[in-house]
Enzyme design. Structure first.
Site, PDB file in Angstrom:
ATOM      1  N   ASN A   9       0.867  -1.184   0.000  1.00 18.44           N
ATOM      2  CA  ASN A   9       0.000   0.000   0.000  1.00 18.44           C
ATOM      3  C   ASN A   9       0.907   1.238   0.000  1.00 18.44           C
ATOM      4  O   ASN A   9       1.485   1.573   1.025  1.00 18.44           O
ATOM      5  CB  ASN A   9      -0.889  -0.029   1.264  1.00 18.44           C
ATOM      6  N   TRP A  10       1.001   1.853  -1.164  1.00 15.33           N
ATOM      7  CA  TRP A  10       1.912   3.004  -1.295  1.00 15.33           C
ATOM      8  C   TRP A  10       1.349   4.261  -0.633  1.00 15.33           C
ATOM      9  O   TRP A  10       2.047   5.261  -0.534  1.00 15.33           O
ATOM     10  CB  TRP A  10       2.178   3.297  -2.764  1.00 15.33           C
ATOM     11  N   LYS A  11       0.063   4.223  -0.256  1.00 14.06           N
ATOM     12  CA  LYS A  11      -0.592   5.417   0.310  1.00 14.06           C
ATOM     13  C   LYS A  11      -0.390   6.608  -0.653  1.00 14.06           C
ATOM     14  O   LYS A  11      -0.427   6.402  -1.864  1.00 14.06           O
ATOM     15  CB  LYS A  11      -0.083   5.679   1.722  1.00 14.06           C
ATOM     16  N   HIS A  95      -9.546   1.255   5.020  1.00 15.57           N
ATOM     17  CA  HIS A  95      -8.258   1.467   5.688  1.00 15.57           C
ATOM     18  C   HIS A  95      -8.443   2.446   6.855  1.00 15.57           C
ATOM     19  O   HIS A  95      -9.238   3.378   6.775  1.00 15.57           O
ATOM     20  CB  HIS A  95      -7.225   2.009   4.696  1.00 15.57           C
ATOM     21  N   GLU A 165      -5.380  -5.131  10.579  1.00 12.94           N
ATOM     22  CA  GLU A 165      -4.356  -4.100  10.779  1.00 12.94           C
ATOM     23  C   GLU A 165      -4.627  -3.392  12.107  1.00 12.94           C
ATOM     24  O   GLU A 165      -5.424  -2.436  12.148  1.00 12.94           O
ATOM     25  CB  GLU A 165      -4.419  -3.077   9.648  1.00 12.94           C
ATOM     26  N   SER A 213       3.226  -2.174  10.115  1.00 13.75           N
ATOM     27  CA  SER A 213       4.692  -2.008  10.195  1.00 13.75           C
ATOM     28  C   SER A 213       5.474  -3.276   9.875  1.00 13.75           C
ATOM     29  O   SER A 213       6.540  -3.503  10.447  1.00 13.75           O
ATOM     30  CB  SER A 213       5.096  -1.492  11.578  1.00 13.75           C
ATOM     31  N   GLY A 234       2.878  -1.257   4.291  1.00 14.61           N
ATOM     32  CA  GLY A 234       2.785   0.155   3.911  1.00 14.61           C
ATOM     33  C   GLY A 234       4.170   0.703   3.640  1.00 14.61           C
ATOM     34  O   GLY A 234       4.684   0.616   2.521  1.00 14.61           O
TER      35      GLY A 234
HETATM   36  C1  PEP Z   1      -0.997   0.230   6.331  1.00 16.74           C
HETATM   37  O1  PEP Z   1      -1.229   1.354   6.779  1.00 16.74           O
HETATM   38  O2  PEP Z   1      -1.789  -0.385   5.597  1.00 16.74           O
HETATM   39  C2  PEP Z   1       0.273  -0.377   6.669  1.00 16.74           C
HETATM   40  C3  PEP Z   1       0.367  -1.677   6.669  1.00 16.74           C
HETATM   41  O3  PEP Z   1       1.262   0.517   6.948  1.00 16.74           O
HETATM   42  P1  PEP Z   1       2.668   0.246   7.630  1.00 16.74           P
HETATM   43  O4  PEP Z   1       3.200  -1.059   7.100  1.00 16.74           O
HETATM   44  O5  PEP Z   1       3.496   1.405   7.193  1.00 16.74           O
HETATM   45  O6  PEP Z   1       2.399   0.206   9.090  1.00 16.74           O
END
Ligand code: PEP
Length: 255
Positions: A9-11, A95, A165, A213, A234
């Site tokens: 997920n590149w956001k 999300h 998540e 994370s 992410g």
């Molecule tokens: C997310 O927000 O979907 C995610 C998994 O982010 P991160 O891995 O940066 O916590």
């Protein structure tokens, strides 16, 4: 063979198309031998069309949201049908960063139904904001799942991927804490029970992912001991070598 799933997920990253193409091509090069993993990258919608033209049979594209409806007077929105036409085959819905902006389970439910009609596989994100000693967070996640999946037909249910998540473990959460594979395992078991109570044997093929994370350092532990069918990354997905490393770990752990 039952493949595992790794989603990036590149956001709202990166800033330019050139950077997006470089990142995508870098991953495509490094995962060219992957066989046991479904690899999905969800870039910002503005890059979808161009990234879809980069030749790779290993990576599928997804979007990060989809408006319910096909066309109409909805300023600023992009529909599932439009995303499909741009090359997306998956869509992240619900999300926590969108829930933070006011998205409710009822809205997410509409988006899931419409995305399925548009030919997209929804990736439904659920997860508690924090944990409490009374374990109320289990009820919180149960409620999210029940409301988001209300009225989904048994025929469609296997298209939906559920990503657990825990918001307290996501990299964008201030003062975040590390979740453990055990946290993932107990919630994955709980989610499978909710899905099986609601959809019976039709839920057996549904995939459950862990996200929060995840990095190349702990991906192996989550895949081995987290009770999940894959991972949603992410921050780590913004680095071609870290993300590809996660995919390679997934390939090995699927042996
Ligand atoms: C997310 O927000 O979907 C995610 C998994 O982010 P991160 O891995 O940066 O916590």
């Amino acid at each position: 063979m039952l493949k595992k799933i790794i989603i990036g997920n590149w956001k709202m990253n990166p800033l330019t198309l050139k950077e997006a193409e470089k990142l995508f091509s870098g991953v495509a090069r490094e995962v060219s031998r992957a066989k046991k993993t479904d690899i999905i990258i969800c870039p910002p919608v503005v890059f979808l069309n161009k990234l879809a033209k980069i030749r790779t049979s290993k990576i599928k594209l997804g979007a990060q949201d989809a408006f319910p409806g096909d066309v109409g007077a909805f300023t600023g929105e992009v529909s599932g049908e439009m995303l499909y036409n741009l090359g997306a085959r998956y869509v992240i819905l619900g999300h926590s960063e969108r829930r933070e902006l006011g998205e409710t389970n009822i809205i997410i439910n509409k988006k899931i139904k419409n995305s399925i009609v548009a030919g997209l596989r929804p990736v439904l994100c659920v997860g508690e904001n924090s944990r409490d000693g009374n374990h109320e967070y289990f009820n919180f996640v149960k409620n999210q799942i029940e409301e988001c999946l209300a009225g989904i037909s048994k025929n469609s249910i296997s298209k939906i991927i559920v990503a657990y998540e825990p918001v307290w473990a996501i990299s964008s959460t201030p003062d975040r804490k590390d979740a453990t594979p055990h946290d993932s395992l107990e919630m994955a078991i709980f989610i499978r029970k909710i899905l099986s109570d609601k959809f019976g044997k039709d839920s057996a093929n549904m995939k459950i992912l862990y996200g929060g994370s995840v990095s190349e350092k702990d991906a192996g532990e989550f895949l081995q001991d987290g009770g999940v069918d894959g991972l949603l990354a992410g921050r780590a997905s913004l680095d071609a070598s870290k993300f590809s490393h996660i995919v390679k770990i997934c390939e090995i752990s699927s042996n």
